[in-house]
Write a protein that holds these residues in place. Structure first.
Motif, PDB file in Angstrom:
ATOM      1  N   ASN A  75     -16.783  11.704  -8.684  1.00 12.02           N
ATOM      2  CA  ASN A  75     -15.488  11.236  -9.188  1.00 12.02           C
ATOM      3  C   ASN A  75     -14.542  10.864  -8.053  1.00 12.02           C
ATOM      4  O   ASN A  75     -13.374  11.298  -8.013  1.00 12.02           O
ATOM      5  CB  ASN A  75     -14.843  12.279 -10.106  1.00 12.02           C
ATOM      6  CG  ASN A  75     -15.629  12.490 -11.376  1.00 12.02           C
ATOM      7  OD1 ASN A  75     -16.145  11.548 -11.958  1.00 12.02           O
ATOM      8  ND2 ASN A  75     -15.741  13.744 -11.802  1.00 12.02           N
ATOM      9  N   THR A  76     -15.057  10.091  -7.146  1.00 12.72           N
ATOM     10  CA  THR A  76     -14.257   9.617  -6.028  1.00 12.72           C
ATOM     11  C   THR A  76     -14.202   8.095  -6.022  1.00 12.72           C
ATOM     12  O   THR A  76     -15.131   7.426  -6.505  1.00 12.72           O
ATOM     13  CB  THR A  76     -14.808  10.090  -4.683  1.00 12.72           C
ATOM     14  OG1 THR A  76     -16.142   9.618  -4.539  1.00 12.72           O
ATOM     15  CG2 THR A  76     -14.800  11.616  -4.589  1.00 12.72           C
ATOM     16  N   VAL A  77     -13.133   7.562  -5.473  1.00  6.14           N
ATOM     17  CA  VAL A  77     -13.000   6.123  -5.291  1.00  6.14           C
ATOM     18  C   VAL A  77     -12.438   5.892  -3.901  1.00  6.14           C
ATOM     19  O   VAL A  77     -11.492   6.557  -3.476  1.00  6.14           O
ATOM     20  CB  VAL A  77     -12.116   5.484  -6.379  1.00  6.14           C
ATOM     21  CG1 VAL A  77     -10.707   6.052  -6.384  1.00  6.14           C
ATOM     22  CG2 VAL A  77     -12.103   3.973  -6.244  1.00  6.14           C
ATOM     23  N   ASP A  78     -13.057   4.979  -3.171  1.00  6.65           N
ATOM     24  CA  ASP A  78     -12.645   4.663  -1.816  1.00  6.65           C
ATOM     25  C   ASP A  78     -12.200   3.215  -1.717  1.00  6.65           C
ATOM     26  O   ASP A  78     -12.627   2.369  -2.508  1.00  6.65           O
ATOM     27  CB  ASP A  78     -13.797   4.887  -0.835  1.00  6.65           C
ATOM     28  CG  ASP A  78     -14.151   6.351  -0.678  1.00  6.65           C
ATOM     29  OD1 ASP A  78     -15.188   6.634  -0.054  1.00  6.65           O
ATOM     30  OD2 ASP A  78     -13.398   7.204  -1.189  1.00  6.65           O
ATOM     31  N   LEU A  79     -11.379   2.952  -0.726  1.00  7.28           N
ATOM     32  CA  LEU A  79     -10.945   1.602  -0.450  1.00  7.28           C
ATOM     33  C   LEU A  79     -11.110   1.343   1.045  1.00  7.28           C
ATOM     34  O   LEU A  79     -10.385   1.932   1.862  1.00  7.28           O
ATOM     35  CB  LEU A  79      -9.489   1.383  -0.866  1.00  7.28           C
ATOM     36  CG  LEU A  79      -8.957  -0.042  -0.729  1.00  7.28           C
ATOM     37  CD1 LEU A  79      -9.657  -0.970  -1.732  1.00  7.28           C
ATOM     38  CD2 LEU A  79      -7.445  -0.084  -0.946  1.00  7.28           C
ATOM     39  N   GLN A  80     -12.071   0.518   1.387  1.00  2.00           N
ATOM     40  CA  GLN A  80     -12.271   0.132   2.778  1.00  2.00           C
ATOM     41  C   GLN A  80     -11.431  -1.103   3.046  1.00  2.00           C
ATOM     42  O   GLN A  80     -11.600  -2.134   2.384  1.00  2.00           O
ATOM     43  CB  GLN A  80     -13.744  -0.158   3.047  1.00  2.00           C
ATOM     44  CG  GLN A  80     -14.037  -0.642   4.450  1.00  2.00           C
ATOM     45  CD  GLN A  80     -13.755   0.408   5.499  1.00  2.00           C
ATOM     46  OE1 GLN A  80     -14.087   1.578   5.310  1.00  2.00           O
ATOM     47  NE2 GLN A  80     -13.146   0.015   6.610  1.00  2.00           N
ATOM     48  N   MET A  81     -10.527  -1.000   4.002  1.00  2.00           N
ATOM     49  CA  MET A  81      -9.602  -2.083   4.298  1.00  2.00           C
ATOM     50  C   MET A  81      -9.868  -2.597   5.703  1.00  2.00           C
ATOM     51  O   MET A  81      -9.714  -1.851   6.672  1.00  2.00           O
ATOM     52  CB  MET A  81      -8.158  -1.596   4.164  1.00  2.00           C
ATOM     53  CG  MET A  81      -7.847  -0.980   2.808  1.00  2.00           C
ATOM     54  SD  MET A  81      -6.115  -0.535   2.612  1.00  2.00           S
ATOM     55  CE  MET A  81      -6.007   0.793   3.804  1.00  2.00           C
ATOM     56  N   ASN A  82     -10.264  -3.829   5.800  1.00  2.00           N
ATOM     57  CA  ASN A  82     -10.542  -4.472   7.087  1.00  2.00           C
ATOM     58  C   ASN A  82      -9.570  -5.619   7.325  1.00  2.00           C
ATOM     59  O   ASN A  82      -8.923  -6.099   6.400  1.00  2.00           O
ATOM     60  CB  ASN A  82     -11.979  -4.994   7.112  1.00  2.00           C
ATOM     61  CG  ASN A  82     -12.998  -3.896   6.936  1.00  2.00           C
ATOM     62  OD1 ASN A  82     -12.813  -2.763   7.383  1.00  2.00           O
ATOM     63  ND2 ASN A  82     -14.099  -4.227   6.267  1.00  2.00           N
ATOM     64  N   SER A  83      -9.494  -6.035   8.570  1.00  2.00           N
ATOM     65  CA  SER A  83      -8.629  -7.162   8.944  1.00  2.00           C
ATOM     66  C   SER A  83      -7.221  -6.979   8.385  1.00  2.00           C
ATOM     67  O   SER A  83      -6.646  -7.892   7.782  1.00  2.00           O
ATOM     68  CB  SER A  83      -9.237  -8.474   8.452  1.00  2.00           C
ATOM     69  OG  SER A  83     -10.534  -8.670   8.973  1.00  2.00           O
ATOM     70  N   LEU A  84      -6.682  -5.805   8.582  1.00  2.00           N
ATOM     71  CA  LEU A  84      -5.379  -5.478   8.022  1.00  2.00           C
ATOM     72  C   LEU A  84      -4.280  -6.346   8.621  1.00  2.00           C
ATOM     73  O   LEU A  84      -4.320  -6.715   9.809  1.00  2.00           O
ATOM     74  CB  LEU A  84      -5.066  -4.008   8.243  1.00  2.00           C
ATOM     75  CG  LEU A  84      -5.800  -3.067   7.269  1.00  2.00           C
ATOM     76  CD1 LEU A  84      -5.852  -1.654   7.816  1.00  2.00           C
ATOM     77  CD2 LEU A  84      -5.133  -3.099   5.905  1.00  2.00           C
ATOM     78  N   LYS A  85      -3.310  -6.650   7.765  1.00  2.36           N
ATOM     79  CA  LYS A  85      -2.173  -7.478   8.159  1.00  2.36           C
ATOM     80  C   LYS A  85      -0.881  -6.684   7.959  1.00  2.36           C
ATOM     81  O   LYS A  85      -0.843  -5.761   7.133  1.00  2.36           O
ATOM     82  CB  LYS A  85      -2.120  -8.734   7.288  1.00  2.36           C
ATOM     83  CG  LYS A  85      -3.376  -9.581   7.312  1.00  2.36           C
ATOM     84  CD  LYS A  85      -3.252 -10.742   6.340  1.00  2.36           C
ATOM     85  CE  LYS A  85      -4.509 -11.605   6.337  1.00  2.36           C
ATOM     86  NZ  LYS A  85      -4.393 -12.744   5.383  1.00  2.36           N
ATOM     87  N   PRO A  86       0.170  -7.039   8.665  1.00  2.00           N
ATOM     88  CA  PRO A  86       1.444  -6.332   8.465  1.00  2.00           C
ATOM     89  C   PRO A  86       1.899  -6.346   7.002  1.00  2.00           C
ATOM     90  O   PRO A  86       2.520  -5.370   6.549  1.00  2.00           O
ATOM     91  CB  PRO A  86       2.417  -7.113   9.372  1.00  2.00           C
ATOM     92  CG  PRO A  86       1.551  -7.636  10.471  1.00  2.00           C
ATOM     93  CD  PRO A  86       0.247  -7.992   9.805  1.00  2.00           C
ATOM     94  N   GLU A  87       1.579  -7.396   6.285  1.00  2.00           N
ATOM     95  CA  GLU A  87       1.985  -7.453   4.872  1.00  2.00           C
ATOM     96  C   GLU A  87       1.194  -6.510   3.977  1.00  2.00           C
ATOM     97  O   GLU A  87       1.498  -6.378   2.781  1.00  2.00           O
ATOM     98  CB  GLU A  87       1.881  -8.890   4.338  1.00  2.00           C
ATOM     99  CG  GLU A  87       0.561  -9.571   4.606  1.00  2.00           C
ATOM    100  CD  GLU A  87       0.608 -10.450   5.836  1.00  2.00           C
ATOM    101  OE1 GLU A  87       1.158 -10.020   6.885  1.00  2.00           O
ATOM    102  OE2 GLU A  87       0.061 -11.587   5.767  1.00  2.00           O
ATOM    103  N   ASP A  88       0.187  -5.851   4.522  1.00  2.00           N
ATOM    104  CA  ASP A  88      -0.529  -4.813   3.778  1.00  2.00           C
ATOM    105  C   ASP A  88       0.198  -3.472   3.847  1.00  2.00           C
ATOM    106  O   ASP A  88      -0.203  -2.515   3.175  1.00  2.00           O
ATOM    107  CB  ASP A  88      -1.948  -4.636   4.329  1.00  2.00           C
ATOM    108  CG  ASP A  88      -2.819  -5.856   4.124  1.00  2.00           C
ATOM    109  OD1 ASP A  88      -3.560  -6.217   5.064  1.00  2.00           O
ATOM    110  OD2 ASP A  88      -2.767  -6.453   3.024  1.00  2.00           O
TER     111      ASP A  88
END
Length: 116
Positions: A75-88
């Motif tokens: 019961n887990t959910v992950d979010l891999q975030m790449n190429s992050l931008k300041p607007e993130d």
């Protein structure tokens, strides 16, 4: 249902972060889990979601940079975030909702800050 999010932080533009969220309590399928975010001065935005049957939804603003995944046994959910931008930059909230129910459960929010 309780959700505990982790993994936020400060990263430079172009970097990566991984958010994790663990749900506990009465988790019932079919359901959807995912992530919203709220940036300063902006409305809450759906970032990504994933149903228990593996159907995904992504915000257009992600542009293929983020990947949502889940483990139905844990019961887990992950979010891999790449190429992050300041607007993130935003507070990211994980959520859970049983499909067909109006009740949504939220994690406590985790801050993601992307410096330019």
């Amino acid at each position: 249902v309780q959700l505990q999010a982790s993994g936020g932080g400060l990263v430079q533009a172009g970097g990566s972060l991984r958010l994790s969220c663990a749900a506990s309590g009465s988790i019932v399928s079919p359901n959807v889990m995912g992530w919203y975010r709220r940036a300063p001065g902006k409305q809450r935005e759906l970032v990504a979601s994933l149903t228990s049957s593996e159907r995904t939804t992504y915000s257009d603003s992600i542009e293929g940079r983020f990947t949502v995944s889940r483990d139905n046994y844990k019961n887990t959910v992950d979010l891999q975030m790449n190429s992050l931008k300041p607007e993130d930059t935003a507070v990211y909230y994980c959520y859970y909702r049983r499909i067909g129910s109006a009740d949504t459960y939220w994690g406590q929010g985790t801050q993601v800050t992307v410096s330019s």
